[in-house]
Scaffold this motif. Structure first.
Motif, mmCIF file in Angstrom:
data_model
loop_
_atom_site.group_PDB
_atom_site.id
_atom_site.type_symbol
_atom_site.label_atom_id
_atom_site.label_comp_id
_atom_site.label_asym_id
_atom_site.label_seq_id
_atom_site.Cartn_x
_atom_site.Cartn_y
_atom_site.Cartn_z
ATOM 1 N N TYR A 83 0.878 42.760 -2.735
ATOM 2 C CA TYR A 83 1.135 43.985 -1.309
ATOM 3 C C TYR A 83 0.644 44.718 -0.783
ATOM 4 O O TYR A 83 0.747 45.788 -0.382
ATOM 5 C CB TYR A 83 2.425 44.539 -1.816
ATOM 6 N N ARG A 84 -0.467 44.973 -0.984
ATOM 7 C CA ARG A 84 -1.710 46.098 -0.902
ATOM 8 C C ARG A 84 -2.314 45.826 0.384
ATOM 9 O O ARG A 84 -1.701 44.785 1.004
ATOM 10 C CB ARG A 84 -3.684 45.654 -1.739
ATOM 11 N N SER A 85 -2.376 46.895 1.058
ATOM 12 C CA SER A 85 -2.825 47.255 2.500
ATOM 13 C C SER A 85 -4.640 46.512 2.266
ATOM 14 O O SER A 85 -4.940 46.990 1.651
ATOM 15 C CB SER A 85 -2.940 48.443 2.773
ATOM 16 N N LEU A 104 -2.410 50.528 -1.766
ATOM 17 C CA LEU A 104 -1.496 49.681 -2.642
ATOM 18 C C LEU A 104 0.180 50.397 -1.831
ATOM 19 O O LEU A 104 0.149 51.524 -2.193
ATOM 20 C CB LEU A 104 -1.592 50.505 -4.541
ATOM 21 N N PRO A 105 1.365 49.712 -2.557
ATOM 22 C CA PRO A 105 2.384 50.241 -1.760
ATOM 23 C C PRO A 105 3.031 50.558 -2.448
ATOM 24 O O PRO A 105 3.660 51.796 -1.233
ATOM 25 C CB PRO A 105 2.887 48.871 -1.460
ATOM 26 N N GLY A 106 3.183 51.207 -3.213
ATOM 27 C CA GLY A 106 3.855 52.560 -3.898
ATOM 28 C C GLY A 106 5.106 51.740 -4.720
ATOM 29 O O GLY A 106 6.018 52.244 -4.998
ATOM 30 N N VAL A 142 -8.332 44.474 -7.782
ATOM 31 C CA VAL A 142 -7.009 44.774 -7.474
ATOM 32 C C VAL A 142 -6.121 44.084 -6.767
ATOM 33 O O VAL A 142 -4.739 43.732 -6.321
ATOM 34 C CB VAL A 142 -6.817 45.826 -5.808
ATOM 35 N N VAL A 143 -6.398 42.908 -6.641
ATOM 36 C CA VAL A 143 -6.295 40.890 -6.256
ATOM 37 C C VAL A 143 -5.202 41.220 -7.004
ATOM 38 O O VAL A 143 -4.280 39.883 -6.014
ATOM 39 C CB VAL A 143 -7.263 39.491 -6.369
ATOM 40 N N CYS A 170 1.783 51.628 -9.920
ATOM 41 C CA CYS A 170 0.506 51.192 -8.811
ATOM 42 C C CYS A 170 -0.380 51.860 -9.410
ATOM 43 O O CYS A 170 -1.645 51.723 -9.379
ATOM 44 C CB CYS A 170 1.216 51.841 -7.229
ATOM 45 N N ALA A 171 -0.191 53.264 -9.190
ATOM 46 C CA ALA A 171 -0.947 55.021 -10.126
ATOM 47 C C ALA A 171 -1.757 53.870 -11.299
ATOM 48 O O ALA A 171 -2.681 53.047 -11.866
ATOM 49 C CB ALA A 171 -0.740 55.650 -11.048
ATOM 50 N N ALA A 172 -0.813 53.003 -11.710
ATOM 51 C CA ALA A 172 -1.777 52.632 -13.565
ATOM 52 C C ALA A 172 -2.696 51.324 -12.651
ATOM 53 O O ALA A 172 -3.683 50.721 -13.343
ATOM 54 C CB ALA A 172 -0.460 52.131 -14.430
#
Length: 517
Positions: free
Chosen positions: A511-513, A479-481, A506-507, A492-494
């Protein structure tokens, strides 16, 4: 088994403690006992600070399983010329700069050894030092889920998502434009209510109509009596309430003062860890049980003022509550909160209608606050969190007692009240004089012993929690943080936690990698 590593730069006091705080978060996530977490945190912090103070650079490595945490802290530095003296409390070779910043008291290595189950030290002059220690782990026993009084009205939500960042425990998600509360993370405070201009977040069911309650006793907070501005003194508010049909009006201030005195006495006479923490704010108690269970032993063994009042007030008494936690505290005492608790706004409208065209002969005065020998008062969630963190990390042992409130200004700062909290608080000493009908002030014992809540642990089984923690870290790294809230989680941690625990996909993050699939 979970493996983590953190680099440490010598002389970088701005980042000092980051590694040990991360270790603490890991251990809380797997549900380790709070006493072991505290010991590991203290040992890791002292070892980390030794690198910052004495070495050029270093790193902390930890291996965590469901039985123990093993920590190695390796530095590139001058080494230790005399190990025996270095292990003597009070001996220090810290620089003047470190001492000026409050470090270098000569307790680092002795603290590490005292808080560890195993301890080893290797050093080579002009090369560096390695500190190895272990702390045994056991699962933290937890209490049953707590009662909650925070309610969501989805139809009013504007999807502004301010509640995401306002919640101090990360208990809120917004999915498909609807707020959702993760019950086991909620502490029943007013932080989300305060930022929700649409009114989608508020109290659970309370009495719907003040005028239909009948000739019953009414218990009010001092903030309500003092909250009608300078032109309306507390006697006018009291008279308006009795004119509206209430049999008598009493205030909770007597129980608040009695609790303050009992906490101060407990701090002076008991062997409870310092500082002793007052249970005046039930949201703070819930926060400690959830996020700071190692501090439960610091809590004075008393009930909140509203609970104490409920033990002596008549069974037909109606209570004006200014936060969800107060409603829950009353409900836990057997009070029918849906019919015997009432929101301040409903009662305020009733008072204002009775006061139309009237005002006090003498304006409600502002009384200059005076200092006393009671507990230190800390208000506002940011300050409360900072103080609790310092106590948990062993960095704050004074004053003898502290009274903490989640709301800015204490209960006067509830968003369910209308007047400025500081002005209302200044008028409160006068308002308190109108509690003649109050039952004899008392301090009750808590309904049940304070206990850790399941809260932030990832699984009741520590081995499974460690496996989930590894998966959570993997998801978080993808995740991008940005912590932007677009996914409906506060950070993002949540979101990573939601994914691992099956609460989200996760979708949801645009902005996820996607590297590596």
């Amino acid at each position: 088994m979970e493996h983590v590593r953190y680099d440490i730069e010598g002389g970088d006091y701005s980042e000092a403690g980051a590694a040990s705080r991360a270790i603490k978060a890991h251990l809380k996530a797997i549900g380790a006992r709070s006493d072991a977490i505290r010991r590991a945190m203290i040992a890791a912090y002292e070892a980390e600070m030794n690198v910052v103070i004495h070495a050029r650079r270093g790193h902390l490595e930890a291996a965590i399983d469901d039985h123990r945490i093993d920590v190695d802290v390796v530095d590139e530095g001058p080494g230790i010329p005399d190990l025996e003296r270095a292990l003597t409390p009070g001996f220090s070779t810290a620089s003047p700069e470190a001492r000026a910043l409050g470090f270098g008291a000569g307790l680092g290595l002795p603290n590490i050894r005292r808080n560890s189950d195993t301890f080893a030290l290797e050093t080579e002059l002009d090369k560096g030092t390695t500190v190895r220690f272990s702390v045994l782990l056991h699962p933290e026993p937890v209490a049953s889920p707590a009662m909650l009084s925070l309610a969501v009205n989805a139809e009013l939500c504007r999807d502004c998502r301010r509640c995401l960042t306002a919640c101090p425990t990360g208990a809120i998600r917004v999915r498909e434009g609807v707020p959702q509360v993760i019950n086991h993370l909620c502490i029943d405070c007013t932080c989300c209510i305060a930022v929700c201009e649409a009114g989608a977040l508020g109290l659970a069911e309370t009495a719907p109509d003040a005028e239909r309650l009948g000739a019953v006793p009414l218990a009010v907070p001092p903030a309500f009596l003092a909250g009608f501005g300078e032109a309306v003194a507390a006697d006018c508010v009291r008279d308006a309430l009795t004119d509206s049909g209430f049999a008598e009006v009493c205030s909770v201030d007597g129980c608040e003062a009695a609790l303050r005195a009992e906490v101060a006495a407990d701090a002076a006479a008991s062997d409870r860890p310092r500082p002793v923490l007052s249970p005046a704010c039930p949201s703070v108690v819930a926060l400690i049980e959830l996020r700071f269970p190692s501090l439960i032993a610091h809590l004075a063994p008393f009930a909140s003022p509203w609970e104490s009042l409920a033990t002596t007030a008549g069974s037909d008494t109606v209570y004006v509550v200014s936060c969800p936690a107060q409603r829950s505290a009353l409900a836990a005492r057997g009070i029918d909160a849906a019919h015997r608790a009432i929101e301040p706004a409903l009662l305020r409208d009733l008072v204002l209608a009775r006061l139309a065209g009237r005002q006090s002969e003498t304006p409600a005065p502002i009384v200059t606050a005076t200092t006393d020998d009671g507990p230190l008062r800390v208000t506002g969630i940011d300050h409360v969190m900072a103080v609790l963190e310092q106590i948990e990390d062993g960095l704050l042992t004074t004053p003898a007692a502290i009274e903490l409130y989640v709301c800015d200004g204490g209960c006067f700062g509830s968003p369910l009240l209308a007047d400025d909290p500081f002005l209302a608080a200044a008028r409160a000493p006068v308002a308190a004089a109108f509690g003649e009908a109050s039952p004899t002030p008392t301090v009750a014992a808590p309904r049940q012993a304070f206990a850790a809540r399941p809260g932030i642990r990832l699984d009741a089984d520590m081995a499974k929690a460690i496996e989930k923690l590894g998966r959570l870290d993997a998801v978080r790294r993808a995740l991008p943080g940005k912590d932007c809230g677009v996914c409906g989680a506060p950070t993002c941690a949540a979101l990573a936690e939601d994914v691992v625990l099956g609460r989200a996909e996760v979708v949801l993050c645009p902005y996820r990698s996607t590297d590596g699939g």
